[in-house]
Write an enzyme that holds these catalytic residues in place. Structure first.
Site, PDB file in Angstrom:
ATOM      1  N   LYS A 173      49.538  45.133  34.934  1.00  0.00           N
ATOM      2  CA  LYS A 173      49.388  43.521  34.313  1.00  0.00           C
ATOM      3  C   LYS A 173      48.011  43.807  33.550  1.00  0.00           C
ATOM      4  O   LYS A 173      47.014  43.454  34.012  1.00  0.00           O
ATOM      5  CB  LYS A 173      49.366  42.607  35.631  1.00  0.00           C
ATOM      6  CG  LYS A 173      49.330  41.092  34.962  1.00  0.00           C
ATOM      7  CD  LYS A 173      48.229  40.291  35.531  1.00  0.00           C
ATOM      8  CE  LYS A 173      47.250  39.651  34.961  1.00  0.00           C
ATOM      9  NZ  LYS A 173      47.187  39.286  33.386  1.00  0.00           N
ATOM     10  N   GLY A 226      37.963  43.813  37.936  1.00  0.00           N
ATOM     11  CA  GLY A 226      37.802  42.302  37.344  1.00  0.00           C
ATOM     12  C   GLY A 226      36.687  41.622  38.063  1.00  0.00           C
ATOM     13  O   GLY A 226      35.825  42.374  38.823  1.00  0.00           O
ATOM     14  N   THR A 230      38.003  36.981  41.733  1.00  0.00           N
ATOM     15  CA  THR A 230      39.644  37.360  41.674  1.00  0.00           C
ATOM     16  C   THR A 230      39.728  38.437  42.733  1.00  0.00           C
ATOM     17  O   THR A 230      40.821  38.409  43.489  1.00  0.00           O
ATOM     18  CB  THR A 230      40.178  37.692  40.226  1.00  0.00           C
ATOM     19  OG1 THR A 230      39.488  36.768  39.472  1.00  0.00           O
ATOM     20  CG2 THR A 230      41.583  38.006  40.029  1.00  0.00           C
ATOM     21  N   GLY A 231      38.751  39.442  42.847  1.00  0.00           N
ATOM     22  CA  GLY A 231      39.070  40.497  43.834  1.00  0.00           C
ATOM     23  C   GLY A 231      39.224  40.015  45.391  1.00  0.00           C
ATOM     24  O   GLY A 231      40.094  40.390  46.108  1.00  0.00           O
ATOM     25  N   GLU A 248      37.357  47.138  41.963  1.00  0.00           N
ATOM     26  CA  GLU A 248      36.301  47.444  41.200  1.00  0.00           C
ATOM     27  C   GLU A 248      35.705  46.168  40.454  1.00  0.00           C
ATOM     28  O   GLU A 248      36.316  45.502  39.497  1.00  0.00           O
ATOM     29  CB  GLU A 248      36.380  48.442  40.066  1.00  0.00           C
ATOM     30  CG  GLU A 248      37.264  49.869  40.339  1.00  0.00           C
ATOM     31  CD  GLU A 248      36.075  50.738  41.007  1.00  0.00           C
ATOM     32  OE1 GLU A 248      35.124  50.547  40.886  1.00  0.00           O
ATOM     33  OE2 GLU A 248      36.315  51.825  41.672  1.00  0.00           O
ATOM     34  N   CYS A 282      30.443  46.202  33.054  1.00  0.00           N
ATOM     35  CA  CYS A 282      30.133  45.871  34.573  1.00  0.00           C
ATOM     36  C   CYS A 282      28.900  46.527  34.815  1.00  0.00           C
ATOM     37  O   CYS A 282      27.993  46.250  35.829  1.00  0.00           O
ATOM     38  CB  CYS A 282      31.340  46.467  35.433  1.00  0.00           C
ATOM     39  SG  CYS A 282      31.769  48.124  35.241  1.00  0.00           S
ATOM     40  N   GLU A 383      25.986  37.820  37.547  1.00  0.00           N
ATOM     41  CA  GLU A 383      26.566  38.550  36.374  1.00  0.00           C
ATOM     42  C   GLU A 383      26.709  37.654  35.102  1.00  0.00           C
ATOM     43  O   GLU A 383      27.636  36.738  35.247  1.00  0.00           O
ATOM     44  CB  GLU A 383      27.754  39.204  36.942  1.00  0.00           C
ATOM     45  CG  GLU A 383      28.256  39.969  35.838  1.00  0.00           C
ATOM     46  CD  GLU A 383      29.717  40.912  36.268  1.00  0.00           C
ATOM     47  OE1 GLU A 383      30.370  40.283  36.721  1.00  0.00           O
ATOM     48  OE2 GLU A 383      29.698  42.240  36.159  1.00  0.00           O
TER      49      GLU A 383
HETATM   50  P1  NAP Z   1      39.234  38.755  35.949  1.00  0.00           P
HETATM   51  O1  NAP Z   1      39.118  37.169  35.295  1.00  0.00           O
HETATM   52  O2  NAP Z   1      39.036  38.826  37.651  1.00  0.00           O
HETATM   53  O3  NAP Z   1      40.617  39.254  35.488  1.00  0.00           O
HETATM   54  C1  NAP Z   1      40.877  40.557  35.803  1.00  0.00           C
HETATM   55  C2  NAP Z   1      42.302  40.665  35.703  1.00  0.00           C
HETATM   56  O4  NAP Z   1      42.999  39.775  37.040  1.00  0.00           O
HETATM   57  C3  NAP Z   1      43.234  40.024  34.666  1.00  0.00           C
HETATM   58  O5  NAP Z   1      44.188  40.771  34.325  1.00  0.00           O
HETATM   59  C4  NAP Z   1      43.594  38.474  35.052  1.00  0.00           C
HETATM   60  O6  NAP Z   1      44.696  38.046  34.508  1.00  0.00           O
HETATM   61  C5  NAP Z   1      43.873  38.953  36.868  1.00  0.00           C
HETATM   62  N1  NAP Z   1      43.818  37.682  37.354  1.00  0.00           N
HETATM   63  C6  NAP Z   1      43.300  36.655  37.445  1.00  0.00           C
HETATM   64  N2  NAP Z   1      43.321  35.673  38.257  1.00  0.00           N
HETATM   65  C7  NAP Z   1      44.110  36.560  39.198  1.00  0.00           C
HETATM   66  C8  NAP Z   1      44.694  36.211  40.517  1.00  0.00           C
HETATM   67  N3  NAP Z   1      44.570  35.143  41.158  1.00  0.00           N
HETATM   68  N4  NAP Z   1      45.539  37.284  41.270  1.00  0.00           N
HETATM   69  C9  NAP Z   1      45.519  38.402  40.486  1.00  0.00           C
HETATM   70  N5  NAP Z   1      45.294  38.651  39.280  1.00  0.00           N
HETATM   71  C10 NAP Z   1      44.542  37.689  38.549  1.00  0.00           C
HETATM   72  O7  NAP Z   1      37.919  39.678  35.366  1.00  0.00           O
HETATM   73  P2  NAP Z   1      37.744  39.731  33.735  1.00  0.00           P
HETATM   74  O8  NAP Z   1      36.946  38.311  33.396  1.00  0.00           O
HETATM   75  O9  NAP Z   1      38.791  39.983  33.029  1.00  0.00           O
HETATM   76  O10 NAP Z   1      36.637  40.823  33.725  1.00  0.00           O
HETATM   77  C11 NAP Z   1      35.286  40.916  33.886  1.00  0.00           C
HETATM   78  C12 NAP Z   1      34.878  41.271  35.374  1.00  0.00           C
HETATM   79  O11 NAP Z   1      35.416  42.699  35.283  1.00  0.00           O
HETATM   80  C13 NAP Z   1      33.337  41.253  35.212  1.00  0.00           C
HETATM   81  O12 NAP Z   1      33.005  40.886  36.653  1.00  0.00           O
HETATM   82  C14 NAP Z   1      33.127  42.800  35.346  1.00  0.00           C
HETATM   83  O13 NAP Z   1      32.091  43.277  36.023  1.00  0.00           O
HETATM   84  C15 NAP Z   1      34.349  43.374  36.316  1.00  0.00           C
HETATM   85  N6  NAP Z   1      34.569  44.837  35.899  1.00  0.00           N
HETATM   86  C16 NAP Z   1      34.097  45.814  36.698  1.00  0.00           C
HETATM   87  C17 NAP Z   1      34.350  47.010  36.647  1.00  0.00           C
HETATM   88  C18 NAP Z   1      34.106  48.115  37.550  1.00  0.00           C
HETATM   89  O14 NAP Z   1      34.366  49.175  37.299  1.00  0.00           O
HETATM   90  N7  NAP Z   1      33.404  47.679  38.645  1.00  0.00           N
HETATM   91  C19 NAP Z   1      34.797  47.349  35.227  1.00  0.00           C
HETATM   92  C20 NAP Z   1      34.990  46.685  34.288  1.00  0.00           C
HETATM   93  C21 NAP Z   1      34.965  45.306  34.458  1.00  0.00           C
HETATM   94  P3  NAP Z   1      44.243  37.065  33.390  1.00  0.00           P
HETATM   95  O15 NAP Z   1      43.679  37.653  32.066  1.00  0.00           O
HETATM   96  O16 NAP Z   1      45.550  36.487  32.925  1.00  0.00           O
HETATM   97  O17 NAP Z   1      43.356  36.089  33.680  1.00  0.00           O
END
Ligand code: NAP
Length: 490
Positions: A173, A226, A230-231, A248, A282, A383
């Protein structure tokens, strides 16, 4: 305008509901594609397809699975330019970064996963000469890969190579706002003859599609990258059926400059790490701690270098920084900039939208630098995930590691010093999954990526990632033929 389809059970399909949603180019706000708006019914179809494919795919020999993952890497490499252009249009990645970090990095990670899986799927352990004892890795089952928008393709590649090579089947997804490169990857997968259903790509909102995957009884493992919030939701959903979970998550990464540091090198490293991908990384430095004795010189040089960053059209070979990914995310980053000002930090560079055409369209925010930041400010704790640098002055080297550790995240950090033993001592004391010394952002396949504390659970990108996608089974075969077992064996 291109109409994309989802990839389920080896076929291109629309959403069961027939609905779609628009995809916007963040550099000019134009709609560039329509993507299916999947929901629970589509998740059920995709998971059922992955379950059916599991016995077929997992029974292939390791050599064959590794060969097919290598072929995926090669086929993606052949289409590098085409996929990089998609990443540029959909995500706003400057074209050079799209070719290198985004798509080139994905190819490398897939290749790496294919190679190491080939040699690490089991071992014999001679615990007892009267028995044959061995440990074998077995695939977990159906893995849901839920990925973020900041490196849309790379975050999929980090997971997919290992998941597939280890014998799992997958439902991916991708992020709603940046799903095109993953759908392109599905075209690549189509070209390598995977059994139908081995990989499925389903588009739609996290709140429905993502949540349905996280709680689906047919999914054995969630591999998520993400945000921390959400995690946590995913972990709660997954707990109901004790799914394996890899997370992650975010970071608020300290960048510590000691008094003896090479200031020019620290400035150059910091400017790149902070503004690359518009700060939407990140691993980006979230908090600069600069010793008071060099603070002013560091700030002066940093502001001068950050002021020279070429912000512009992602299609230009000269562009170093493109737009933020969406209007919503730009508004969030601007909210943090306003909060920094309101809480008393000094905005010494940028932070505004460009006023002149053509950059007055699109979600651009100019590189921003705050000084006078203190540990308790919102911009020093949360962040931001944008092109915003927060510089704090510290007085005592003895206290700086405690300041660095004073955050709920523990993803990565860097220490800048000419005194390597001191740098290593500090690296040992910092609670994070990765500490650079005189560097900040160098990542490579082979080195495990993943954080401590609320930055997540598990590792991507190294041999340890195999643990994420396999169960370890011990097989103990008695060779004595004895019918009577002694009571003292345990
Ligand atoms: P996000 O809003 O948490 O979304 C990540 C994914 O989860 C998307 O596909 C999103 O779908 C989906 N999602 C949202 N709500 C959900 C739920 N309730 N249940 C299951 N899946 C759900 O994160 P983001 O804004 O895309 O990414 C930014 C974050 O990612 C930052 O905090 C960054 O630090 C982190 N990140 C971490 C790493 C690492 O390796 N540690 C690497 C890259 C990014 P939708 O797009 O449809 O909302």
């Amino acid at each position: 305008m291109q109409q994309y389809k989802m990839w389920i059970n080896g076929k291109w399909v629309g959403a069961e509901s027939g609905r779609t949603y628009p995809v916007v180019n963040p550099a000019n706000e134009e709609v560039i594609a329509e993507v299916p708006l999947g929901d629970r019914a589509d998740v059920d179809k995709a998971v059922a397809a992955a379950r059916r494919a599991f016995p077929v795919w997992s029974q292939k020999t390791q050599a064959e699975r590794s060969r097919i993952v290598s072929r995926i890497a090669a086929a993606l490499g052949e289409r590098l330019e085409e996929v990089a252009r998609i990443e540029m249009l959909d995500h706003g990645a400057p074209i050079n970064a799209a070719r290198g970090m985004h798509v080139g990095g994905s190819v490398e990670n897939l290749e790496y996963a294919a190679q190491v899986s080939r040699v690490l799927m089991g071992s014999a352990v001679p615990v007892n000469p009267a028995a044959l004892t061995y440990i074998q890795r077995e695939p977990v089952g159906v893995c849901a890969l839920i990925t973020p928008w900041n490196f849309p393709l790379l975050m999929v590649a980090w997971k997919l190579g290992f998941a597939l090579a280890a014998g799992n089947t997958c439902v991916i997804k991708p992020p709603s706002i940046d799903s095109l490169s993953t759908l392109k990857l599905a075209e690549v997968l189509e070209s390598v003859d995977l059994p139908p259903g081995t990989v499925n790509v389903i588009t739609g909102p996290g709140g429905t599609v993502g949540e349905a995957l996280a709680s689906h009884p047919g999914v054995d493992k969630i591999a998520f990258t993400g945000s921390c919030d959400t995690g946590k939701d995913i972990m709660a959903c997954a707990s109901r059926s004790v799914k394996r979970v890899g997370l992650e998550l975010g970071g608020k990464n300290p960048f510590i400059v000691l008094p003896d540091a090479d200031i020019d090198a620290a400035v150059e490293g910091g400017v790149f790490a902070s503004f690359c991908n518009s700060g939407m990384i990140c691993a980006s430095p979230g908090r600069y701690y600069v010793h008071e004795s060099i603070h002013d010189e560091f700030v002066e040089k940093f502001v001068a270098a950050a002021g020279k960053i070429v912000v512009g059209d992602p299609a230009s070979e000269k562009t170093q920084m493109g737009p933020l990914v969406s209007a919503e995310h730009r508004d969030k980053v601007e909210g943090y900039i306003r909060s920094g000002v309101a809480e008393g930090a000094k905005l010494v560079l940028g932070g505004k939208r460009p006023a002149a055409p053509p950059l007055n369209k699109g979600y651009f925010v100019m590189p921003a630098v705050f000084t006078g930041v203190t540990q308790d400010m919102t911009i020093a704790r949360e962040e931001i995930f944008g092109p915003v640098v927060c510089i704090m002055k510290y007085l005592s080297e003895d206290r700086v590691v405690a300041l660095a550790n004073d955050n709920t995240f523990g993803l990565c950090a860097s220490v800048w010093t000419r005194d390597m033993p001191k740098g290593i001592r500090m690296a040992n004391e910092i609670r994070a999954g990765w500490v650079w010394i005189n560097e900040h952002l160098m990542l490579a396949p082979g080195l495990p990526w993943g954080g401590y504390k609320e930055s997540g659970i598990g590792k991507d990108g190294s041999i340890h990632t195999l643990d994420e996608y396999t169960e370890l089974k011990v097989i103990y075969a008695d060779l004595t033929g004895a019918t009577h077992k002694p009571w003292h064996v345990l």
